[in-house]
Design an enzyme around this catalytic site. Structure first.
Site, short mmCIF file in Angstrom:
data_model
loop_
_atom_site.label_atom_id
_atom_site.label_comp_id
_atom_site.label_asym_id
_atom_site.label_seq_id
_atom_site.Cartn_x
_atom_site.Cartn_y
_atom_site.Cartn_z
N HIS A 1 -26.46 -36.07 -3.70
CA HIS A 1 -26.14 -36.97 -2.96
C HIS A 1 -28.10 -37.30 -2.67
CE1 HIS A 1 -25.15 -37.98 1.42
NE2 HIS A 1 -24.34 -37.92 0.32
N ASP B 1 -28.89 -27.20 -1.77
CA ASP B 1 -28.15 -28.07 -1.04
C ASP B 1 -26.13 -27.63 -0.77
OD1 ASP B 1 -26.09 -30.49 0.35
OD2 ASP B 1 -26.56 -31.34 -1.26
N GLN C 1 -21.20 -28.81 0.56
CA GLN C 1 -20.53 -28.76 0.29
C GLN C 1 -19.79 -27.40 -0.63
OE1 GLN C 1 -17.21 -30.62 -0.22
NE2 GLN C 1 -18.88 -32.93 0.85
N LYS D 1 -18.77 -30.93 8.47
CA LYS D 1 -18.48 -30.36 6.49
C LYS D 1 -16.88 -28.89 6.86
CE LYS D 1 -20.96 -33.64 4.15
NZ LYS D 1 -19.93 -34.57 3.94
N CYS E 1 -22.37 -41.13 -1.71
CA CYS E 1 -23.96 -41.77 -2.17
C CYS E 1 -24.63 -40.51 -3.08
CB CYS E 1 -23.70 -40.56 -0.45
SG CYS E 1 -24.07 -41.26 1.45
#
Length: 403
Positions: free
Chosen positions: A116, A194, A197, A220, A360
């Site tokens: 991303h 990261d 998700q 999220k 993105c």
């Protein structure tokens, strides 16, 4: 459980809403909304600065929320959790501060073509500032990290390795623990994940993962927007200089210099998002009540049903791992001869919310020779019946666009 999410009980163009844009942002249960409302209705004041009752309550709510989220991650110390506005700010923080402390001319930063932009652009900026070299691990044809290429990139000049726990554009679940072992064996790099998700969908134990930093967002994972966190190993956080200056992050200010507050407050300049922290802790409580393992199992069932149905649609191609067990509940696809935007628009007219674009993650669509995909993404409140409506909607869109 769906009754906990009042936003789902509505129609779009006269059709029941099917919300399949969860990778962009999840919906919020009443429990989170109520926790934020209660804070504003009875406890709001600024934190850390007042001796009155409301200031005491607000500070307790803010810091106990930090403790709650840190426990959820199995952090060794709740002071290792820094509140941020979300994953993007968390990654910018660590890129700026670890860059100041550890990255110089000729050093190397290893990321991937799966990133991303939030885990790509900050490292580009750091490389430009410090004269470092940015190196990319590529992707296999089935949307996985090329681990052989990644291993070949690691060496004595590697200072940072920063990768996604789960790809937002492909759904791929990366073998992050094994990658962490590889990083430790071949370099002394700082290892960053990261988790935008990953945290909403998978059980996360930061000590077991073997990373040095883990960044994630509240919105999220059933929490509010504008709040997220950076978990980092305390010795590294103590080594890093502040990211922003202002109130609350100082110990003492002099005419010619200042000294910094202890971690994590060194990185939390200004009045924080107190209500957001309260909402984040309520979201963690909610997810724990359901169980992350159960959520993942449910998402895999939905993903399997979606992929099996999409496989029967003429001209349709799904990106990412073919085995649903190797991916989160993210299903990006293209239909030959159509545009992703047109597909999403026709689905919206049927009450089905998906996302179209590069998500993105432009290097991903570039890697597969595309400009955009249509992405359906599932979460704990989605149902098999909604997957069936989605599949019918995609077939309808294909007929409308191609005849």
């Amino acid at each position: 459980m769906r009754r906990d999410f009042p936003i789902l009980d509505q129609a779009v163009d006269g059709k029941p809403l099917v919300y399949l844009d969860n990778a962009a942002s999840s919906q919020k249960p009443r429990q989170v909304i109520d926790a934020i409302g209660t804070y504003y209705l009875r406890d709001h004041a600024n934190v850390h600065r007042g001796v009155h009752e409301l200031a005491r309550r607000a500070t307790e709510a803010y810091e106990s929320s930090r403790e709650r989220v840190a426990r959820w991650l199995n952090a060794a110390d709740h002071h290792e959790l820094v509140w941020t506005r979300g994953t993007s700010e968390a990654l910018n923080l660590v890129a700026f501060s670890i860059g100041q402390a550890r990255v110089g001319p000729g050093d190397e930063i290893v990321i991937s073509e799966m990133e991303h932009h939030s885990n790509l652009v900050p490292w580009q900026l750091l490389a430009d500032r410090n004269g470092a070299r940015l190196r990319y691990a590529g992707l296999t044809d089935d949307g996985r990290l090329d681990l052989d290429r990644l291993a070949a990139l690691l060496g004595t000049r590697t200072r940072v390795v920063s990768l996604p726990h789960v790809s937002n554009a492909l759904g791929t679940i990366n073998p992050v623990r094994e990658i962490g072992e590889l990083v430790r064996e071949t370099s002394d790099a700082v290892y960053i994940l990261d988790g935008a998700q990953g945290a909403p969908h998978l059980p996360v134990d930061v000590q077991a993962l073997g990373c040095d930093f883990y960044a994630f967002s509240g919105h999220k994972m059933c929490g509010p927007t504008g709040i997220g966190a950076l978990w980092g190993r305390k010795p590294l956080l103590e080594e890093m200089p502040p990211y922003q200056g202002g109130g609350e992050m100082i110990e003492r200010v002099y005419h010619d210099h200042s000294t910094w507050a202890e971690v994590p407050h060194k990185f939390e300049a200004g009045t924080p998002n107190i209500a957001g922290a309260v909402g984040m802790a309520a979201a963690v409580d909610y997810l724990d009540g359901v169980g992350l393992a159960a959520i993942h199992e449910h998402e895999m069932a939905l993903t399997r049903a979606a992929m099996e149905g999409l496989a029967g649609i003429e001209g349709l191609h799904v990106l990412g791992p073919a085995d649903p067990a190797g991916r989160a509940g993210v299903v990006p696809f293209v239909i030959e001869g159509t545009s992703a935007q047109d597909l999403a628009t026709i689905l919206d007219a049927q009450g089905i919310a998906v996302r179209a674009g590069h998500h993105c993650a432009q290097l991903v669509v570039d890697r597969f020779g595309l400009t955009a995909t249509t992405r359906a993404s599932f979460y704990l409140y989605n149902t098999v019946q909604e997957v069936e409506r989605f599949l019918l909607g995609v077939e309808t869109a294909r007929r409308i666009l191609l005849g």
